[in-house]
Scaffold this motif. Structure first.
Motif, PDB file in Angstrom:
ATOM      1  N   ALA A  48      -3.868  52.448 -68.207  1.00 47.61           N
ATOM      2  CA  ALA A  48      -4.515  50.926 -68.305  1.00 47.61           C
ATOM      3  C   ALA A  48      -4.900  50.526 -69.717  1.00 47.61           C
ATOM      4  O   ALA A  48      -4.493  49.225 -69.934  1.00 47.61           O
ATOM      5  N   GLY A  49      -5.382  51.241 -70.537  1.00 41.80           N
ATOM      6  CA  GLY A  49      -5.959  50.910 -71.716  1.00 41.80           C
ATOM      7  C   GLY A  49      -4.876  51.201 -72.922  1.00 41.80           C
ATOM      8  O   GLY A  49      -5.235  50.866 -73.870  1.00 41.80           O
ATOM      9  N   ALA A  50      -3.640  51.849 -72.508  1.00 42.08           N
ATOM     10  CA  ALA A  50      -2.788  52.151 -73.678  1.00 42.08           C
ATOM     11  C   ALA A  50      -2.116  51.073 -74.059  1.00 42.08           C
ATOM     12  O   ALA A  50      -1.491  50.158 -73.254  1.00 42.08           O
ATOM     13  N   SER A  51      -2.077  50.769 -75.366  1.00 44.80           N
ATOM     14  CA  SER A  51      -0.911  49.817 -76.010  1.00 44.80           C
ATOM     15  C   SER A  51       0.182  50.349 -75.912  1.00 44.80           C
ATOM     16  O   SER A  51       0.792  51.436 -75.815  1.00 44.80           O
ATOM     17  N   ALA A  52       1.407  49.731 -76.272  1.00 45.87           N
ATOM     18  CA  ALA A  52       2.835  49.925 -76.335  1.00 45.87           C
ATOM     19  C   ALA A  52       3.098  51.017 -77.245  1.00 45.87           C
ATOM     20  O   ALA A  52       3.942  52.060 -77.055  1.00 45.87           O
ATOM     21  N   ASP A  53       2.247  50.882 -78.592  1.00 46.08           N
ATOM     22  CA  ASP A  53       2.581  51.945 -79.554  1.00 46.08           C
ATOM     23  C   ASP A  53       1.910  53.326 -79.005  1.00 46.08           C
ATOM     24  O   ASP A  53       2.402  54.334 -79.198  1.00 46.08           O
ATOM     25  N   ARG A  54       0.848  53.249 -78.315  1.00 45.45           N
ATOM     26  CA  ARG A  54       0.354  54.563 -77.570  1.00 45.45           C
ATOM     27  C   ARG A  54       1.182  54.994 -76.759  1.00 45.45           C
ATOM     28  O   ARG A  54       1.563  56.307 -76.712  1.00 45.45           O
ATOM     29  N   ASP A  87       1.543  49.148 -66.637  1.00 48.02           N
ATOM     30  CA  ASP A  87       1.280  47.893 -65.844  1.00 48.02           C
ATOM     31  C   ASP A  87       0.610  48.161 -64.721  1.00 48.02           C
ATOM     32  O   ASP A  87      -0.315  47.247 -64.135  1.00 48.02           O
ATOM     33  N   LEU A  88       1.166  48.890 -63.800  1.00 52.89           N
ATOM     34  CA  LEU A  88       0.658  49.100 -62.474  1.00 52.89           C
ATOM     35  C   LEU A  88      -0.754  49.545 -62.691  1.00 52.89           C
ATOM     36  O   LEU A  88      -1.501  49.333 -61.691  1.00 52.89           O
ATOM     37  N   ALA A  89      -1.078  50.686 -63.568  1.00 52.04           N
ATOM     38  CA  ALA A  89      -2.346  51.100 -63.475  1.00 52.04           C
ATOM     39  C   ALA A  89      -3.325  49.931 -63.884  1.00 52.04           C
ATOM     40  O   ALA A  89      -4.531  49.840 -63.619  1.00 52.04           O
ATOM     41  N   ARG A  90      -2.873  48.916 -64.778  1.00 56.28           N
ATOM     42  CA  ARG A  90      -3.698  47.883 -65.141  1.00 56.28           C
ATOM     43  C   ARG A  90      -3.971  47.029 -63.884  1.00 56.28           C
ATOM     44  O   ARG A  90      -5.272  46.330 -63.566  1.00 56.28           O
ATOM     45  N   SER A  91      -3.067  46.898 -63.094  1.00 54.92           N
ATOM     46  CA  SER A  91      -2.872  45.915 -62.022  1.00 54.92           C
ATOM     47  C   SER A  91      -3.927  46.743 -61.027  1.00 54.92           C
ATOM     48  O   SER A  91      -4.762  45.937 -60.217  1.00 54.92           O
ATOM     49  N   ALA A  92      -3.973  47.922 -60.748  1.00 55.72           N
ATOM     50  CA  ALA A  92      -4.560  48.674 -59.821  1.00 55.72           C
ATOM     51  C   ALA A  92      -6.111  48.592 -60.214  1.00 55.72           C
ATOM     52  O   ALA A  92      -7.273  48.300 -59.437  1.00 55.72           O
ATOM     53  N   GLU A  93      -6.551  48.707 -61.595  1.00 61.49           N
ATOM     54  CA  GLU A  93      -7.822  48.766 -61.882  1.00 61.49           C
ATOM     55  C   GLU A  93      -8.330  47.241 -61.665  1.00 61.49           C
ATOM     56  O   GLU A  93      -9.483  47.071 -61.466  1.00 61.49           O
ATOM     57  N   VAL A  94      -7.864  46.216 -62.032  1.00 66.22           N
ATOM     58  CA  VAL A  94      -8.195  44.822 -61.787  1.00 66.22           C
ATOM     59  C   VAL A  94      -8.673  44.726 -60.371  1.00 66.22           C
ATOM     60  O   VAL A  94      -9.728  44.283 -59.978  1.00 66.22           O
TER      61      VAL A  94
END
Length: 104
Positions: A48-54, A87-94
């Motif tokens: 969820a916290g990872a940037s595209a570069d990461r 993206d899925l991890a970010r959505s789940a965290e929200v």
């Protein structure tokens, strides 16, 4: 998942295996059917916290590790997969939800 978690969090593969990650919810064993497990909170948070570069920085060594085992993966496909998973991890965290994975 364990390899990605190791690369994203810096925990060793062996430590993650010893901690019983990811946690298996359903394992049909010899009976057949899907394996179901929950992705660890650490991996979900890292994704969820990872940037595209990461994510690209994780995908490249993972592809190299798999190549050493005789498996070939398209870098673009791996990048897309990690991006979609993040993206899925970010959505789940929200929503305050966890991530689950099943493998047939």
């Amino acid at each position: 998942m364990i390899e990605w978690e190791s690369l994203l969090t810096g925990q060793s593969f062996e430590a993650l295996v010893a901690s019983d990650e990811p946690h298996t919810i359903a394992d049909p064993g010899e009976e057949g059917g899907p394996l179901l497990f929950v992705i660890s909170a650490a991996l979900q948070g890292a994704l969820a916290g990872a940037s595209a570069d990461r994510l690209a920085g994780v995908g490249e060594p993972w592809i190299q590790e798999r190549a050493a085992e005789g498996e070939a993966f398209d870098p673009e496909m791996v990048g897309d997969l990690l991006s979609d998973l993040a993206d899925l991890a970010r959505s789940a965290e929200v929503r305050g939800h966890g991530l689950y994975c099943w493998m047939a």
